[in-house]
Design an enzyme around this catalytic site. Structure first.
Site, short mmCIF file in Angstrom:
data_model
loop_
_atom_site.label_atom_id
_atom_site.label_comp_id
_atom_site.label_asym_id
_atom_site.label_seq_id
_atom_site.Cartn_x
_atom_site.Cartn_y
_atom_site.Cartn_z
NE ARG A 1 6.33 -0.19 9.67
CZ ARG A 1 5.04 -0.23 9.06
NH1 ARG A 1 5.17 0.29 7.75
NH2 ARG A 1 3.88 -0.88 9.57
NE ARG B 1 -4.72 -1.22 9.46
CZ ARG B 1 -3.57 -0.52 9.42
NH1 ARG B 1 -3.56 0.63 8.51
NH2 ARG B 1 -2.54 -1.27 9.74
CE LYS C 1 -2.11 -1.18 3.85
NZ LYS C 1 -1.37 -2.34 4.16
NE ARG D 1 1.93 -4.82 11.00
CZ ARG D 1 3.23 -4.70 10.12
NH1 ARG D 1 4.47 -5.21 10.49
NH2 ARG D 1 2.92 -3.98 8.97
NE ARG E 1 7.50 -2.12 6.00
CZ ARG E 1 6.47 -2.19 6.30
NH1 ARG E 1 5.43 -1.76 5.34
NH2 ARG E 1 5.82 -2.76 7.53
P1 AP5 Z 1 4.87 -1.59 1.74
O1 AP5 Z 1 4.47 -0.77 0.61
O2 AP5 Z 1 5.46 -0.94 3.04
O3 AP5 Z 1 3.38 -2.40 2.28
P2 AP5 Z 1 1.95 -1.67 3.15
O4 AP5 Z 1 0.98 -2.71 2.47
O5 AP5 Z 1 2.23 -0.37 3.13
O6 AP5 Z 1 2.24 -2.34 4.59
P3 AP5 Z 1 2.37 -1.77 5.64
O7 AP5 Z 1 3.11 -2.52 6.59
O8 AP5 Z 1 2.74 -0.53 5.96
O9 AP5 Z 1 0.96 -1.78 6.33
P4 AP5 Z 1 0.18 -2.04 7.67
O10 AP5 Z 1 -1.26 -1.75 6.95
O11 AP5 Z 1 0.33 -3.14 8.37
O12 AP5 Z 1 1.05 -0.51 8.36
P5 AP5 Z 1 0.44 0.66 8.65
O13 AP5 Z 1 1.93 1.70 8.55
O14 AP5 Z 1 -0.70 1.34 8.03
O15 AP5 Z 1 5.70 -2.90 1.41
C1 AP5 Z 1 6.20 -3.75 2.24
C2 AP5 Z 1 7.51 -4.10 1.65
O16 AP5 Z 1 7.43 -4.97 0.38
C3 AP5 Z 1 8.71 -3.14 1.35
O17 AP5 Z 1 9.82 -3.56 1.53
C4 AP5 Z 1 8.48 -2.98 -0.22
O18 AP5 Z 1 9.53 -2.62 -0.84
C5 AP5 Z 1 7.99 -4.35 -0.53
N1 AP5 Z 1 7.34 -4.35 -1.82
C6 AP5 Z 1 6.09 -3.81 -2.26
N2 AP5 Z 1 5.65 -4.11 -3.42
C7 AP5 Z 1 6.32 -5.36 -3.73
C8 AP5 Z 1 6.57 -6.01 -5.04
N3 AP5 Z 1 5.64 -5.86 -5.81
N4 AP5 Z 1 7.42 -6.93 -5.08
C9 AP5 Z 1 8.28 -7.27 -3.94
N5 AP5 Z 1 8.64 -6.45 -2.81
C10 AP5 Z 1 7.46 -5.49 -2.67
O19 AP5 Z 1 0.21 0.64 10.15
C11 AP5 Z 1 1.12 0.50 11.28
C12 AP5 Z 1 0.34 0.44 12.55
O20 AP5 Z 1 -0.13 1.75 12.58
C13 AP5 Z 1 -0.72 -0.59 12.55
O21 AP5 Z 1 -0.32 -1.83 13.09
C14 AP5 Z 1 -1.64 0.36 13.64
O22 AP5 Z 1 -1.12 -0.15 15.08
C15 AP5 Z 1 -1.25 1.67 13.53
N6 AP5 Z 1 -2.49 2.14 12.71
C16 AP5 Z 1 -2.38 2.70 11.32
N7 AP5 Z 1 -3.77 2.83 10.71
C17 AP5 Z 1 -4.33 2.70 11.77
C18 AP5 Z 1 -6.00 2.80 11.63
N8 AP5 Z 1 -6.64 3.32 10.66
N9 AP5 Z 1 -6.57 2.52 12.78
C19 AP5 Z 1 -5.84 1.93 14.16
N10 AP5 Z 1 -4.43 1.98 13.87
C20 AP5 Z 1 -3.77 2.16 12.88
#
Ligand code: AP5
Length: 217
Positions: free
Chosen positions: A160, A88, A13, A171, A127
């Site tokens: 991270r 979420r 994402k 997660r 990552r």
């Molecule tokens: P990346 O693009 O970083 O993946 P992502 O889908 O963004 O993963 P996240 O871990 O950031 O999502 P998340 O939803 O768990 O975390 P968030 O930050 O929102 O890609 C991942 C890796 O893969 C990278 O190394 C990239 O280079 C690689 N990659 C990408 N595409 C690829 C491809 N095609 N081929 C190969 N490699 C590839 O949330 C974190 C925390 O914040 C949550 O756990 C929660 O505690 C809190 N939080 C955030 N939003 C909320 C909410 N709305 N409500 C409550 N808590 C929240």
């Protein structure tokens, strides 16, 4: 355009959001990035979020919703936005709908990045993120030229805290239980678009932009 990106942790994402938002000239609003910024800067919001983030749990809705409400009120979000990581769960989706009603606008589309769990675990464990510009890298799939240093800005790369194996598994459980129901929620609203999120990053971006093209004004 008002877009929500949905998909499991590690679906890509954040990676896709940076390219799609820049192509469509709309701000990328990532709740995870905003929380991480606040944790890094020891703010009150960061202190509230950290304990949940470290365990891989969702930050309570009242904290998250207030933060998103403030962000959506900013000038740059008035003509459109791409939300990454919000909503979420179904209550957050219902609240977002009310917020947008109050603004007199609607979501244009919800883009679901579809990828299997084994792949997301591989992606998350490698990552690396730039401390300075937040550009996302991968130690094997998308490595910078010099390990640990961002090619774009020379910033230091870090892993991270929530990308440890046991937290990743938790997660994914949280995603299955709380976030996956959004797929049906938005399918019922008639605004869900699924995109195959496997393969090279550029191909996924091209697929996503092609899927979005009919909605671009
Ligand atoms: P990346 O693009 O970083 O993946 P992502 O889908 O963004 O993963 P996240 O871990 O950031 O999502 P998340 O939803 O768990 O975390 P968030 O930050 O929102 O890609 C991942 C890796 O893969 C990278 O190394 C990239 O280079 C690689 N990659 C990408 N595409 C690829 C491809 N095609 N081929 C190969 N490699 C590839 O949330 C974190 C925390 O914040 C949550 O756990 C929660 O505690 C809190 N939080 C955030 N939003 C909320 C909410 N709305 N409500 C409550 N808590 C929240």
């Amino acid at each position: 355009m008002r877009i929500v990106l949905v998909g499991p942790p590690g679906a890509g994402k954040g990676t896709q959001a940076q390219f799609i938002a820049s192509q469509l000239a709309i701000p990328k609003i990532s709740t995870g990035d905003i929380f991480r910024y606040n944790v890094a800067n020891n703010t009150e919001l960061g202190a509230k979020a950290k304990e949940y983030m470290d365990k891989g749990d969702l930050v309570p809705d009242e904290v998250t919703v207030a933060m998103v409400r403030d962000r959506l009120a900013e000038d740059d979000a008035q003509e459109g936005f791409l939300l990454d990581g919000f909503p979420r769960n179904v209550p957050q989706a219902e609240t977002l709908k009310k917020m947008l009603d109050e603004m007199g606008v609607r979501l244009t589309v919800v883009l679901e990045l579809v990828v299997d769990e084994d792949e997301v675990v591989r992606r998350l464990s490698g990552r690396r993120t730039c401390r300075r510009c937040e550009r996302i890298w991968h130690a094997d799939y998308d490595p910078p030229e010099h390990a640990g240093i961002c090619d774009d800005c020379g910033g230091e790369l870090f892993q991270r805290d929530d990308d440890k194996e046991e937290v990743i598994r938790h997660r994914l459980e949280v995603y299955r239980e709380q976030t996956a129901p959004l797929i049906n929620f938005y399918a019922d609203e008639g605004i869900l678009l699924g995109v195959d999120a496997t393969g090279p990053v550029e191909e996924i971006t091209a697929r996503a932009l092609a899927a979005l093209r009919p909605y671009v004004r």
